[in-house]
Design a protein around this motif. Sequence first.
Motif, PDB file in Angstrom:
ATOM      1  N   ARG A   1       0.838  -1.218   0.000  1.00 38.47           N
ATOM      2  CA  ARG A   1       0.000   0.000   0.000  1.00 38.47           C
ATOM      3  C   ARG A   1       0.868   1.262   0.000  1.00 38.47           C
ATOM      4  NH1 ARG A   1      -2.827  -3.514   3.375  1.00 38.47           N
ATOM      5  NH2 ARG A   1      -2.024  -2.571   5.275  1.00 38.47           N
ATOM      6  N   MET A   2       1.972   1.221   0.736  1.00 39.63           N
ATOM      7  CA  MET A   2       2.871   2.374   0.774  1.00 39.63           C
ATOM      8  C   MET A   2       3.581   2.561  -0.572  1.00 39.63           C
ATOM      9  SD  MET A   2       4.419   2.072   4.635  1.00 39.63           S
ATOM     10  CE  MET A   2       5.251   3.667   4.604  1.00 39.63           C
ATOM     11  N   GLU A   3       3.864   1.452  -1.254  1.00 41.06           N
ATOM     12  CA  GLU A   3       4.464   1.530  -2.599  1.00 41.06           C
ATOM     13  C   GLU A   3       3.518   2.257  -3.550  1.00 41.06           C
ATOM     14  OE1 GLU A   3       7.148  -2.016  -4.085  1.00 41.06           O
ATOM     15  OE2 GLU A   3       5.379  -2.811  -3.038  1.00 41.06           O
ATOM     16  N   GLN A   4       2.240   1.939  -3.475  1.00 37.35           N
ATOM     17  CA  GLN A   4       1.252   2.575  -4.340  1.00 37.35           C
ATOM     18  C   GLN A   4       1.190   4.083  -4.118  1.00 37.35           C
ATOM     19  OE1 GLN A   4      -2.337   0.426  -3.428  1.00 37.35           O
ATOM     20  NE2 GLN A   4      -1.712  -1.383  -4.587  1.00 37.35           N
ATOM     21  N   ARG A   5       1.534   4.523  -2.922  1.00 34.60           N
ATOM     22  CA  ARG A   5       1.534   5.957  -2.601  1.00 34.60           C
ATOM     23  C   ARG A   5       2.885   6.608  -2.886  1.00 34.60           C
ATOM     24  NH1 ARG A   5      -0.046   5.089   3.228  1.00 34.60           N
ATOM     25  NH2 ARG A   5       0.536   7.247   3.522  1.00 34.60           N
ATOM     26  N   GLY A   6       3.865   5.813  -3.334  1.00 32.22           N
ATOM     27  CA  GLY A   6       5.170   6.346  -3.695  1.00 32.22           C
ATOM     28  C   GLY A   6       6.105   6.607  -2.532  1.00 32.22           C
ATOM     29  N   LEU A   7       5.813   6.046  -1.354  1.00 27.49           N
ATOM     30  CA  LEU A   7       6.628   6.309  -0.163  1.00 27.49           C
ATOM     31  C   LEU A   7       7.822   5.374  -0.047  1.00 27.49           C
ATOM     32  CD1 LEU A   7       3.691   6.842   2.366  1.00 27.49           C
ATOM     33  CD2 LEU A   7       5.054   8.601   1.206  1.00 27.49           C
ATOM     34  N   VAL A   8       7.654   4.151  -0.505  1.00 26.88           N
ATOM     35  CA  VAL A   8       8.721   3.148  -0.456  1.00 26.88           C
ATOM     36  C   VAL A   8       8.714   2.359  -1.758  1.00 26.88           C
ATOM     37  CG1 VAL A   8       8.665   2.881   2.076  1.00 26.88           C
ATOM     38  CG2 VAL A   8       7.272   1.375   0.643  1.00 26.88           C
ATOM     39  N   ALA A   9       9.795   1.638  -1.967  1.00 27.95           N
ATOM     40  CA  ALA A   9       9.895   0.716  -3.102  1.00 27.95           C
ATOM     41  C   ALA A   9      10.500  -0.572  -2.572  1.00 27.95           C
ATOM     42  CB  ALA A   9      10.767   1.308  -4.201  1.00 27.95           C
ATOM     43  N   ARG A  10      10.291  -1.649  -3.301  1.00 27.57           N
ATOM     44  CA  ARG A  10      10.928  -2.922  -2.969  1.00 27.57           C
ATOM     45  C   ARG A  10      12.077  -3.128  -3.936  1.00 27.57           C
ATOM     46  NH1 ARG A  10       6.805  -6.861  -0.280  1.00 27.57           N
ATOM     47  NH2 ARG A  10       4.985  -5.557  -0.477  1.00 27.57           N
ATOM     48  N   ASP A  11      13.128  -3.704  -3.410  1.00 31.90           N
ATOM     49  CA  ASP A  11      14.301  -3.995  -4.215  1.00 31.90           C
ATOM     50  C   ASP A  11      14.716  -5.423  -3.889  1.00 31.90           C
ATOM     51  OD1 ASP A  11      16.359  -3.499  -5.962  1.00 31.90           O
ATOM     52  OD2 ASP A  11      17.458  -2.141  -4.643  1.00 31.90           O
ATOM     53  N   ASP A  12      15.327  -6.072  -4.830  1.00 33.06           N
ATOM     54  CA  ASP A  12      15.850  -7.409  -4.560  1.00 33.06           C
ATOM     55  C   ASP A  12      17.001  -7.290  -3.583  1.00 33.06           C
ATOM     56  OD1 ASP A  12      14.074  -8.626  -6.312  1.00 33.06           O
ATOM     57  OD2 ASP A  12      15.438  -8.408  -8.011  1.00 33.06           O
ATOM     58  N   CYS A  13      17.133  -8.284  -2.745  1.00 29.12           N
ATOM     59  CA  CYS A  13      18.238  -8.312  -1.787  1.00 29.12           C
ATOM     60  C   CYS A  13      19.468  -8.872  -2.492  1.00 29.12           C
ATOM     61  CB  CYS A  13      17.855  -9.160  -0.593  1.00 29.12           C
ATOM     62  SG  CYS A  13      19.135  -9.233   0.655  1.00 29.12           S
ATOM     63  N   ALA A  14      20.537  -8.102  -2.501  1.00 27.33           N
ATOM     64  CA  ALA A  14      21.762  -8.499  -3.204  1.00 27.33           C
ATOM     65  C   ALA A  14      22.354  -9.793  -2.642  1.00 27.33           C
ATOM     66  CB  ALA A  14      22.783  -7.379  -3.127  1.00 27.33           C
ATOM     67  N   SER A  15      22.264  -9.987  -1.328  1.00 30.28           N
ATOM     68  CA  SER A  15      22.901 -11.155  -0.705  1.00 30.28           C
ATOM     69  C   SER A  15      21.998 -12.385  -0.687  1.00 30.28           C
ATOM     70  CB  SER A  15      23.326 -10.810   0.725  1.00 30.28           C
ATOM     71  OG  SER A  15      22.191 -10.525   1.513  1.00 30.28           O
ATOM     72  N   ASP A  16      20.714 -12.215  -1.015  1.00 34.09           N
ATOM     73  CA  ASP A  16      19.777 -13.329  -0.947  1.00 34.09           C
ATOM     74  C   ASP A  16      18.689 -13.094  -1.993  1.00 34.09           C
ATOM     75  OD1 ASP A  16      17.861 -15.227  -0.366  1.00 34.09           O
ATOM     76  OD2 ASP A  16      17.563 -14.599   1.704  1.00 34.09           O
ATOM     77  N   GLY A  17      18.724 -13.839  -3.071  1.00 33.41           N
ATOM     78  CA  GLY A  17      17.781 -13.649  -4.168  1.00 33.41           C
ATOM     79  C   GLY A  17      16.330 -13.835  -3.778  1.00 33.41           C
ATOM     80  N   ARG A  18      16.074 -14.511  -2.656  1.00 40.45           N
ATOM     81  CA  ARG A  18      14.693 -14.723  -2.218  1.00 40.45           C
ATOM     82  C   ARG A  18      14.169 -13.552  -1.412  1.00 40.45           C
ATOM     83  NH1 ARG A  18      14.699 -19.089   1.618  1.00 40.45           N
ATOM     84  NH2 ARG A  18      16.699 -18.211   2.136  1.00 40.45           N
ATOM     85  N   GLY A  19      15.050 -12.786  -0.807  1.00 42.74           N
ATOM     86  CA  GLY A  19      14.627 -11.720   0.096  1.00 42.74           C
ATOM     87  C   GLY A  19      14.306 -10.425  -0.624  1.00 42.74           C
ATOM     88  N   ALA A  20      13.541  -9.588   0.051  1.00 45.97           N
ATOM     89  CA  ALA A  20      13.207  -8.268  -0.479  1.00 45.97           C
ATOM     90  C   ALA A  20      13.725  -7.212   0.486  1.00 45.97           C
ATOM     91  CB  ALA A  20      11.699  -8.130  -0.645  1.00 45.97           C
ATOM     92  N   THR A  21      14.061  -6.080  -0.076  1.00 46.73           N
ATOM     93  CA  THR A  21      14.517  -4.938   0.708  1.00 46.73           C
ATOM     94  C   THR A  21      13.525  -3.806   0.526  1.00 46.73           C
ATOM     95  OG1 THR A  21      16.813  -5.603   0.385  1.00 46.73           O
ATOM     96  CG2 THR A  21      16.440  -3.333   1.039  1.00 46.73           C
ATOM     97  N   VAL A  22      13.167  -3.149   1.614  1.00 45.21           N
ATOM     98  CA  VAL A  22      12.298  -1.977   1.558  1.00 45.21           C
ATOM     99  C   VAL A  22      13.211  -0.762   1.489  1.00 45.21           C
ATOM    100  CG1 VAL A  22      10.521  -0.647   2.753  1.00 45.21           C
ATOM    101  CG2 VAL A  22      10.531  -3.147   2.928  1.00 45.21           C
TER     102      VAL A  22
END
Length: 163
Positions: free
Chosen positions: A78-99
């Motif tokens: 919901r916060m992504e839709q409002r432009g406040l945060v984005a998700r990024d792939d985690c460099a050290s773990d392809g399964r994880g997400a970074t806010v």
Amino acid sequence: MTRWLSDDEMRAWLGYRRLRTLLDLQITRDLAADSGLSDADYDVLSTVSSAPEHRMRLGELAASIRWSVSRLSHHVSRMEQRGLVARDDCASDGRGATVVLTDQGWAVIQEAAKLHVASVREHFIDLLDPADLAALATISGKVLAHLEQSTAPDPARPTSRRR
């Protein structure tokens, strides 16, 4: 055998409960009116804004604010839709997400923090003298030390309770 609360203990407990309820209500109302943010939004933005490079692994953020990963993931969407945060792939773990805080999210939290601290001062801090603040810091430190040891960081994995 149950150790019931004495009159003084009951007065302190009920006073704390009422204080917490009314203070949270007032601060939450001010936050929404001043910045359009919910408490949940503020928790996420302020925590990520304090992290290096304004980015934090989703699981680490969930543990930090004591939310389930699932709940946080939905809120971050919901916060992504409002432009406040984005998700990024985690460099050290392809399964994880970074806010990651967006530029807009950074601007929003900077402005909101100024108004939020003014509300906290008005309705709490400035009502207390230095001795009150010192006592409160001591009390909160004791209770938090206990709770941080006995409360699971992931609400989906509750710890056992003594009875």
